[in-house]
Enzyme design. Structure first.
Site, PDB file in Angstrom:
ATOM      1  N   THR A   1       9.388  22.208  16.737  1.00 12.88           N
ATOM      2  CA  THR A   1       8.903  21.861  17.505  1.00 12.88           C
ATOM      3  C   THR A   1       8.363  22.263  19.237  1.00 12.88           C
ATOM      4  O   THR A   1       9.017  24.019  18.575  1.00 12.88           O
ATOM      5  CB  THR A   1      10.501  21.456  18.388  1.00 12.88           C
ATOM      6  OG1 THR A   1      10.267  21.083  19.714  1.00 12.88           O
ATOM      7  CG2 THR A   1      11.447  22.647  17.890  1.00 12.88           C
TER       8      THR A   1
ATOM      9  N   ASP B   1      12.009  13.131  16.538  1.00 12.27           N
ATOM     10  CA  ASP B   1      11.301  12.702  18.246  1.00 12.27           C
ATOM     11  C   ASP B   1      12.567  12.152  18.955  1.00 12.27           C
ATOM     12  O   ASP B   1      13.288  11.753  18.463  1.00 12.27           O
ATOM     13  CB  ASP B   1      10.420  11.785  17.147  1.00 12.27           C
ATOM     14  CG  ASP B   1       9.377  11.557  18.564  1.00 12.27           C
ATOM     15  OD1 ASP B   1       8.824  12.679  19.272  1.00 12.27           O
ATOM     16  OD2 ASP B   1       9.607   9.780  18.742  1.00 12.27           O
TER      17      ASP B   1
ATOM     18  N   TYR C   1      14.175  14.853  31.421  1.00 12.86           N
ATOM     19  CA  TYR C   1      15.303  13.328  31.515  1.00 12.86           C
ATOM     20  C   TYR C   1      16.908  13.917  32.409  1.00 12.86           C
ATOM     21  O   TYR C   1      16.906  12.615  33.030  1.00 12.86           O
ATOM     22  CB  TYR C   1      14.792  11.892  31.431  1.00 12.86           C
ATOM     23  CG  TYR C   1      12.893  12.014  31.569  1.00 12.86           C
ATOM     24  CD1 TYR C   1      12.553  10.985  32.595  1.00 12.86           C
ATOM     25  CD2 TYR C   1      12.639  12.183  30.332  1.00 12.86           C
ATOM     26  CE1 TYR C   1      11.336  11.114  32.392  1.00 12.86           C
ATOM     27  CE2 TYR C   1      11.688  11.567  30.521  1.00 12.86           C
ATOM     28  CZ  TYR C   1      10.483  10.902  31.363  1.00 12.86           C
ATOM     29  OH  TYR C   1       9.496  11.226  30.816  1.00 12.86           O
TER      30      TYR C   1
HETATM   31  P1  ITT Z   1       8.775  18.332  20.271  1.00 14.53           P
HETATM   32  O1  ITT Z   1       7.429  17.333  19.902  1.00 14.53           O
HETATM   33  O2  ITT Z   1       7.374  19.575  19.940  1.00 14.53           O
HETATM   34  O3  ITT Z   1       9.442  18.577  20.002  1.00 14.53           O
HETATM   35  P2  ITT Z   1       8.502  16.922  23.180  1.00 14.53           P
HETATM   36  O4  ITT Z   1       9.182  18.298  24.036  1.00 14.53           O
HETATM   37  O5  ITT Z   1       7.266  16.705  23.068  1.00 14.53           O
HETATM   38  O6  ITT Z   1       8.490  18.356  22.010  1.00 14.53           O
HETATM   39  P3  ITT Z   1       8.998  14.430  22.204  1.00 14.53           P
HETATM   40  O7  ITT Z   1       8.293  14.603  21.342  1.00 14.53           O
HETATM   41  O8  ITT Z   1      10.449  13.939  20.811  1.00 14.53           O
HETATM   42  O9  ITT Z   1       9.667  16.343  22.556  1.00 14.53           O
HETATM   43  O10 ITT Z   1       9.491  14.247  23.336  1.00 14.53           O
HETATM   44  C1  ITT Z   1      11.095  13.539  24.223  1.00 14.53           C
HETATM   45  C2  ITT Z   1      10.737  13.536  25.427  1.00 14.53           C
HETATM   46  O11 ITT Z   1      11.734  12.940  25.808  1.00 14.53           O
HETATM   47  C3  ITT Z   1      10.887  14.786  25.907  1.00 14.53           C
HETATM   48  O12 ITT Z   1       9.808  16.533  26.142  1.00 14.53           O
HETATM   49  C4  ITT Z   1      12.100  14.520  27.436  1.00 14.53           C
HETATM   50  O13 ITT Z   1      10.848  14.433  28.183  1.00 14.53           O
HETATM   51  C5  ITT Z   1      12.540  13.518  26.851  1.00 14.53           C
HETATM   52  N1  ITT Z   1      14.216  13.808  26.415  1.00 14.53           N
HETATM   53  C6  ITT Z   1      13.888  14.258  24.953  1.00 14.53           C
HETATM   54  N2  ITT Z   1      15.453  14.175  24.638  1.00 14.53           N
HETATM   55  C7  ITT Z   1      15.704  15.382  26.009  1.00 14.53           C
HETATM   56  C8  ITT Z   1      16.964  15.088  26.617  1.00 14.53           C
HETATM   57  O14 ITT Z   1      17.966  15.587  25.852  1.00 14.53           O
HETATM   58  N3  ITT Z   1      17.669  15.330  27.356  1.00 14.53           N
HETATM   59  C9  ITT Z   1      16.192  15.184  28.550  1.00 14.53           C
HETATM   60  N4  ITT Z   1      14.924  14.232  28.004  1.00 14.53           N
HETATM   61  C10 ITT Z   1      14.559  14.155  27.198  1.00 14.53           C
END
Ligand code: ITT
Length: 203
Positions: A8, A70, A155
Site C-alpha cells: 500500500t 482494497d 472518511y
Molecule cells: P492503497 O491502494 O495504496 O492501499 P488507497 O488509499 O488507494 O491505498 P484503497 O484503494 O483501498 O486504498 O481505497 C480506499 C479508500 O477508501 C481510502 O483512500 C479512503 O478514502 C477510504 N477508506 C478505506 N478505509 C478507510 C478507513 O478505515 N477510514 C476512512 N476511510 C477509509
C-alpha cells in the site's frame, strides 16, 4: 526471518498493519520503504477482485509474500457509491478532506434516516507463485452532517457510529481496530497467515 510486503502507499494503512502484525515471526516492509514506484492498476469492480489484483501484482513484481487490501465506503443513498472508487472519488490529487467535503455536499438533501453506510475491506495474501487467499470485514454507520475528530484517515471524520455516539475519527487507533472493517478482515487474515506459516505452505 520471512519477509512480508504490505502493498500500500497509504500511510494510515501501513501504521495500522505494522501494529497488528508485530507479533508474527515476519519482517514487515512496505512499498515506500522498498522504493517500489510501479502502480498496479485496480481494474476490478469489487473489493475482492481489486485486493487479489493488488496482492498478486505486487507479489509477482517483488518476488515477496504480499499482503494487500482494497477497502472503501458504500453509501446506501448513493446506490453503494463511492465503493471501489472511494480513493478516486474527488479526482487525482485530492485530499482526504476534499473527498469527505464532496460527499457531504452530495448528501446535503438526504434525510437522517436514509444516511446509512458501511466501510468494507477485503485483505488478500499472495505468493509470487500465484497462490492467493482472501478475508473480509465490514463496519456499519451513518454519514454525519459535519466532520469531527482527528484520528484515523479518509472518511473517518464524517462516519458516525450510532452505538458509540462517536465519529470513527474520534476513536483511538486501538479502539478503531477493534470495531473497524479493516480490523475484522485483518484479524481473520492474520489468523490465516499464522496457519499458513505453521503448515509450511508458504515454503
Ligand atoms: P492503497 O491502494 O495504496 O492501499 P488507497 O488509499 O488507494 O491505498 P484503497 O484503494 O483501498 O486504498 O481505497 C480506499 C479508500 O477508501 C481510502 O483512500 C479512503 O478514502 C477510504 N477508506 C478505506 N478505509 C478507510 C478507513 O478505515 N477510514 C476512512 N476511510 C477509509
Amino acid at each position: 526471518m520471512k519477509r512480508l510486503l504490505i502493498a500500500t502507499h497509504n500511510k494510515g494503512k501501513v501504521r495500522e498493519y505494522k501494529k497488528l502484525l508485530s507479533d508474527l515471526p515476519l519482517e514487515i516492509t512496505y512499498l515506500d520503504e522498498l522504493g517500489v514506484e510501479e502502480e498496479i492498476e485496480e481494474t476490478g469492480s469489487t473489493f475482492e477482485e481489486n485486493a487479489r489484483i493488488k496482492a498478486l501484482g505486487y507479489a509477482r513484481l517483488t518476488g515477496m509474500l504480499t499482503w494487500a487490501d482494497d477497502s472503501g465506503l458504500e453509501v446506501d443513498a448513493l446506490g453503494g457509491r463511492p465503493g471501489v472508487h472511494s480513493a478516486r472519488y474527488a479526482g487525482q490529487g485530492a485530499s482526504d478532506e476534499d473527498r469527505y467535503r464532496k460527499l457531504l455536499a452530495e448528501m446535503e438533501d438526504v434525510p437522517d434516516e436514509d444516511r446509512t453506510a458501511r466501510f468494507r475491506s477485503v485483505v488478500a495474501i499472495a505468493t509470487p507463485e500465484g497462490k492467493v487467499w482472501t478475508t473480509s470485514g465490514k463496519c456499519e454507520g451513518v454519514i454525519a452532517r459535519e466532520p469531527k475528530g482527528h484520528f484515523g484517515f479518509g472518511y473517518d471524520p464524517i462516519f458516525h457510529l450510532p452505538e458509540l455516539g462517536k465519529r470513527m475519527a474520534e476513536l483511538t487507533p486501538e479502539q478503531k481496530n477493534q470495531i473497524s472493517h479493516r480490523g475484522e478482515a485483518s484479524r481473520k487474515a492474520k489468523k490465516l497467515l499464522k496457519e499458513l506459516l505453521e503448515s509450511g505452505e508458504l515454503g
